[in-house]
Design an enzyme around this catalytic site. Structure first.
Site, PDB file in Angstrom:
ATOM      1  CG  HIS A 119     -22.346 -11.692  38.090  1.00  0.00           C
ATOM      2  ND1 HIS A 119     -23.132 -12.676  37.542  1.00  0.00           N
ATOM      3  CD2 HIS A 119     -22.138 -10.782  37.092  1.00  0.00           C
ATOM      4  CE1 HIS A 119     -23.411 -12.383  36.278  1.00  0.00           C
ATOM      5  NE2 HIS A 119     -22.816 -11.240  35.980  1.00  0.00           N
ATOM      6  CG  ASP A 120     -23.589 -15.755  39.571  1.00  0.00           C
ATOM      7  OD1 ASP A 120     -24.118 -16.252  40.574  1.00  0.00           O
ATOM      8  OD2 ASP A 120     -24.034 -14.735  38.994  1.00  0.00           O
ATOM      9  N   GLY A 137     -19.051 -12.489  34.276  1.00  0.00           N
ATOM     10  CA  GLY A 137     -19.865 -13.344  35.123  1.00  0.00           C
ATOM     11  C   GLY A 137     -19.869 -14.792  34.681  1.00  0.00           C
TER      12      GLY A 137
END
Length: 256
Positions: A119-120, A137
């Site tokens: 994520h991100d 992440g």
């Protein structure tokens, strides 16, 4: 060109010439650009925007919720550019509101089997993730970086442009541009000479990058002292600017 056994949500936007194989699921909020080929048994979840001419192979999961325990179902996104190849079993997760709320993939990247983008994360252009290379992440990966098989990158790390990580490398700090690292934990070994040659860097440019590497890693200088010398060197060697930028934007400290 959508197989009758595929499940495509009515709200999904599918561009011209897209092929979608059997038993693939395309959820609401997914946008697929023209010319993409989506194999069988793929799961695409939204909000996700996929550019043109991407090829996604079987059993990949693209745009799924992150397993990050802070994630509470907020409408975060995945944005993928053009001409990417996503091989078998790859997983790419959307962002979280704790960051930009968006995972971003550039253009012309190759994700080999079972690679993972957390994520991100932000992935540039022309990168290669060899089998099982994984980003936690909030990781940033620069253009033309190569992560060999089973490379693991800790959250919030930055992997510089034109860098190379050897097989099974564990990256827990930032990798400067042009640098080759390997080991558990990773250590800097040299510059990515072969990669630079393949991309058309001149012998003079490679020599100046090698000189800059020695300033950082062979002269016993602090990071600030090394940056001072590199800023003097960049006047006649513009390719050093990318290395300087990767040092100046480091937040975790660089791999030594």
């Amino acid at each position: 060109m959508i197989h009758p056994l595929a499940i495509v949500d009515p709200s999904a936007e599918v561009g011209d010439g897209v092929e979608i194989g059997p038993w693939t699921t395309v959820g609401p909020g997914v946008v697929i650009g023209p010319g993409c080929v989506i194999a069988s048994h793929v799961v695409l979840k939204g909000p996700t925007v996929i550019g043109k001419n991407n090829k996604i192979y079987q059993f990949s999961s693209v745009g799924e919720d992150t397993p990050d325990m802070k994630y509470k179902g907020e409408p975060t996104r995945l944005v993928m550019g053009d001409n990417n190849i996503v091989r078998e079993g790859v997983t790419i997760h959307r962002g979280t509101v704790q960051d930009a709320g968006e995972t971003r993939i550039g253009n012309d990247n190759l994700f080999m089997a079972y690679a993972h983008v957390g994520h991100d994360s932000v992935v540039g252009n022309h990168t290669v993730f060899i089998n099982n290379a994984s980003l936690a992440g909030h990781v940033h990966v620069g253009d033309w970086a190569i992560l060999a098989g089973y490379t693991l990158v800790h959250q919030f790390c930055r992997v510089g442009a034109h860098s190379f990580a050897g097989f099974g490398t564990h990256i827990t700090k930032d990798v400067p541009a042009y640098v080759t690292v390997s080991g558990q934990p990773a250590e800097a070994k040299t510059i990515n000479v072969e990669g630079l040659r393949r991309r058309g860097f001149s012998s003079d440019s490679i020599t100046s990058i090698r000189r800059a590497y020695k300033i950082i890693y062979r002269q016993g200088l602090t990071a600030e002292e090394a940056l001072g010398k590199l800023r003097e060197l960049v006047v006649d060697n513009p390719e050093i600017a990318l290395l300087i930028e990767s040092l100046e934007t480091s937040t975790r400290g660089i791999i030594r």
